[in-house]
Enzyme design. Structure first.
Site, PDB file in Angstrom:
ATOM      1  N   GLY A  59       0.832  -1.195   0.000  1.00 38.85           N
ATOM      2  CA  GLY A  59       0.000   0.000   0.000  1.00 38.85           C
ATOM      3  C   GLY A  59       0.866   1.244   0.000  1.00 38.85           C
ATOM      4  O   GLY A  59       2.056   1.176   0.336  1.00 38.85           O
ATOM      5  N   CYS A  86       5.289  -6.073   1.678  1.00 41.79           N
ATOM      6  CA  CYS A  86       5.638  -4.651   1.706  1.00 41.79           C
ATOM      7  C   CYS A  86       4.930  -3.952   2.880  1.00 41.79           C
ATOM      8  O   CYS A  86       5.276  -4.181   4.031  1.00 41.79           O
ATOM      9  CB  CYS A  86       5.310  -3.997   0.366  1.00 41.79           C
ATOM     10  N   TYR A  87       3.910  -3.126   2.622  1.00 41.62           N
ATOM     11  CA  TYR A  87       3.171  -2.490   3.715  1.00 41.62           C
ATOM     12  C   TYR A  87       2.596  -3.548   4.650  1.00 41.62           C
ATOM     13  O   TYR A  87       2.537  -3.350   5.870  1.00 41.62           O
ATOM     14  CB  TYR A  87       2.048  -1.625   3.149  1.00 41.62           C
ATOM     15  N   HIS A 176       8.047  -7.276  -3.519  1.00 47.37           N
ATOM     16  CA  HIS A 176       6.794  -7.707  -4.138  1.00 47.37           C
ATOM     17  C   HIS A 176       7.003  -9.001  -4.925  1.00 47.37           C
ATOM     18  O   HIS A 176       7.463  -8.962  -6.070  1.00 47.37           O
ATOM     19  CB  HIS A 176       6.254  -6.611  -5.064  1.00 47.37           C
ATOM     20  N   GLU A 178       4.723 -10.784  -6.230  1.00 52.06           N
ATOM     21  CA  GLU A 178       3.659 -10.950  -7.220  1.00 52.06           C
ATOM     22  C   GLU A 178       3.983 -10.354  -8.582  1.00 52.06           C
ATOM     23  O   GLU A 178       3.328 -10.683  -9.582  1.00 52.06           O
ATOM     24  CB  GLU A 178       2.349 -10.352  -6.697  1.00 52.06           C
ATOM     25  N   ASP A 234     -17.376 -12.286 -22.494  1.00 50.93           N
ATOM     26  CA  ASP A 234     -18.004 -12.425 -21.181  1.00 50.93           C
ATOM     27  C   ASP A 234     -19.470 -12.843 -21.289  1.00 50.93           C
ATOM     28  O   ASP A 234     -19.895 -13.809 -20.651  1.00 50.93           O
ATOM     29  CB  ASP A 234     -17.892 -11.108 -20.404  1.00 50.93           C
ATOM     30  N   SER A 235     -20.252 -12.110 -22.089  1.00 45.57           N
ATOM     31  CA  SER A 235     -21.676 -12.459 -22.198  1.00 45.57           C
ATOM     32  C   SER A 235     -21.854 -13.795 -22.906  1.00 45.57           C
ATOM     33  O   SER A 235     -22.785 -14.551 -22.606  1.00 45.57           O
ATOM     34  CB  SER A 235     -22.450 -11.355 -22.921  1.00 45.57           C
ATOM     35  N   SER A 236     -20.950 -14.121 -23.825  1.00 44.15           N
ATOM     36  CA  SER A 236     -21.047 -15.392 -24.549  1.00 44.15           C
ATOM     37  C   SER A 236     -20.806 -16.581 -23.628  1.00 44.15           C
ATOM     38  O   SER A 236     -21.557 -17.566 -23.653  1.00 44.15           O
ATOM     39  CB  SER A 236     -20.049 -15.427 -25.703  1.00 44.15           C
ATOM     40  N   LYS A 375     -10.443 -12.350 -16.592  1.00 45.02           N
ATOM     41  CA  LYS A 375     -10.678 -12.543 -18.024  1.00 45.02           C
ATOM     42  C   LYS A 375     -10.019 -13.817 -18.546  1.00 45.02           C
ATOM     43  O   LYS A 375     -10.623 -14.561 -19.327  1.00 45.02           O
ATOM     44  CB  LYS A 375     -10.172 -11.327 -18.800  1.00 45.02           C
TER      45      LYS A 375
END
Length: 519
Positions: A59, A86-87, A176, A178, A234-236, A375
């Site tokens: 953060g 980190c934070y 970090h 990640e 997404d909608s599919s 996604k």
């Protein structure tokens, strides 16, 4: 990817880092289900979830500031493994009796090297004395760890670059793990999740689909559900997933707003109405949209008109159906994260039209079967469900369609020009094997004309801008360094084949400060 109620969960507490979402992505990539919650969440809510582990994010704040975000120190007494990043490390030390100080010797930002002094816990797969490249971003540092914690790694600027209490399974790292700039960070997260926390890697597309189908059946019973189908990923995927669960209880409504790409309405109708055999209602409302957009040039006004018109038409079609109780949407996890982030919902950069804005009088319950997914996970689910590759890897397309890629007034003539140019872009990008590498690639029609020469005649025609970006989730994006040969081919084809265009330019702006779309 079974639903969270059915399995282990890792909780990530967000303290406002710009890369907190990356932690979640890395944990998911390791096959472990996780959720992000804001640091304002109550400890009781954490306890109710019975997490397998907790991760405290980084953060921008300093734990030494009076208004620094805090958390209930009782978290560390739950007997749950905790990793502070980190934070998160500094907060853990601060709350548990350690000392955090301003780094007067020089803050660490960017690449750094740490030396491992205790190859255990998060460093299970490493060796003592090993030097590792990591990514640092901090102005404070741990001066002395809390009682019961030992040094596990140090760097030039951080004498306690990593600390741990093995008996309590509490760990903290100043860097970090990640981010990609910490090359072996994924191994550290893996050690924490599997060796320290005992998690199992059972978050995958197959298990998600099985559980989601059961959940959808249980929730809907015999009731009907409608979904606004755009033909996007997404909608599919949401439509095919719901259809697998309840079949004809689902009705998909596809609204052709006249702002789609070339042949898109035909393709959506064929793929979903015929090939996929969904219960599909297709509505051609292109004239209505274009009439309402006549003379409008402001991008926000365009979006609002398109959104309201979509809602009007969608509601009208929905009212023709009987006994509809649910409204399905392709909401994804980044949307959920944005709405509950530590900093609160982001400032409105541009409005979006979404069926979630349907009038309350419709009294429909929301069904969001993809709300736990990123996604890339949605694409994996789509692949598992048997969707065509061209659909799974379809690039995102804005809800207002080509209206926000035409700067200025939207007319049939300008739509024709943009559709032709955009088709050339898509054909050439695919032909050169770039389509799936890019987040988005498209053409924009500018509201300016320039002088040109074609043959021996002077022309005064339109300018088309090309936009191509790479991104993981659209929250940030970098302009793509398009090969000159590809740019040359696209430019030549557009100028030669699209009547009314005599100049093509390339957009080299990243997000931020620019947005991906031009409006």
């Amino acid at each position: 990817m079974q639903q969270p109620s059915q399995r282990q969960v890792v909780i990530i507490i967000d303290f406002g880092s710009q890369v907190t979402q990356l932690i979640a992505r890395r944990v998911r990539e390791l096959g472990v289900y996780c959720e992000m919650v804001p640091c304002t969440v109550e400890l009781d809510e954490i306890k109710k979830r019975n997490p397998a582990a907790v991760i405290l994010s980084g953060g921008p704040s300093s734990v030494l500031s009076p208004d620094a975000p805090m958390f209930d120190a009782a978290l560390f007494d739950l007997g749950v493994p905790v990793l502070g990043i980190c934070y998160g490390l500094q907060l853990m030390m601060h709350l548990m009796g350690g000392k955090v100080e301003r780094d007067t010797s020089g803050r660490e930002y960017g690449h750094a090297k740490i030396e491992i002094t205790d190859a255990a816990g998060v460093f299970d797969n490493f060796s003592s004395g090993e030097l590792l490249d990591v990514w640092m971003s901090h102005g404070d540092r741990v001066a002395s760890p809390a009682p019961g914690f030992n040094e596990m790694a140090n760097s030039q600027g951080s004498p306690f670059a990593a600390v741990g209490n093995h008996s309590r399974k509490l760990y903290g790292v100043q860097f970090h793990p990640e981010v990609v700039h910490t090359p072996r960070g994924i191994e550290m997260l893996s050690s924490f999740l599997f060796n320290v926390s005992g998690c199992t890697a059972d978050w995958n597309s197959g298990s998600f689909v099985d559980q989601a189908v059961k959940d959808i059946k249980n929730r809907l019973g015999g009731d009907r559900v409608i979904l606004g189908l755009s033909g996007g990923v997404d909608s599919s995927v949401a439509a095919i997933l719901i259809n697998r669960a309840v079949g004809n209880q689902l009705t998909c409504i596809f609204v052709d707003n006249g702002l789609l790409r070339k042949n898109e309405a035909r393709d959506v109708t064929n793929i979903f109405g015929k090939t996929m055999d969904l219960n599909l209602v297709a509505v051609d409302a292109s004239d209505i949209f274009l009439d309402r957009l006549q003379g409008v040039v402001d991008p926000e006004e365009k979006r609002k008109i398109i959104g309201k018109t979509f809602i009007d038409i969608f509601e009208k079609e929905a009212q023709k159906l009987k006994k509809v109780r649910f409204l399905a949407q392709g909401t994804l996890y980044p949307d959920v994260i944005e709405s509950v982030s530590f900093k609160g919902p982001s400032a409105v950069i541009k409005s979006h039209h979404n069926v979630g804005g349907l009038p309350e009088k419709m009294k429909l319950e929301l069904l969001e079967p993809l709300r736990e997914l990123f996604k890339d996970e949605v694409r994996e689910v789509g692949k598992h469900l048997g969707l065509p590759r061209r659909l799974i890897w379809r690039q995102p397309f804005p809800g207002p369609g080509l209206a926000v890629r035409i700067l200025g007034e939207v007319t049939k003539d300008r739509l024709f020009i943009l559709r032709e140019a955009d088709e050339i872009v898509e054909i050439e990008i695919k032909k050169h094997g770039l389509y799936e590498h890019l987040w988005q690639s498209f053409a924009v029609l500018l509201p300016v004309q320039t002088v040109g020469v074609m043959g021996d005649e002077r022309t005064y025609d339109h300018v088309v801008a090309l936009r191509a970006v790479t991104s993981n989730d659209a929250m940030t994006a970098d302009w793509y360094k398009m090969p000159y040969e590809v740019l040359k081919i696209i430019s030549n084809r557009i100028i030669n084949e699209v009547k009314g265009v005599n100049r093509v330019v390339y957009d080299i702006s990243s997000k931020p400060p620019a947005t991906i779309e031009w409006e």
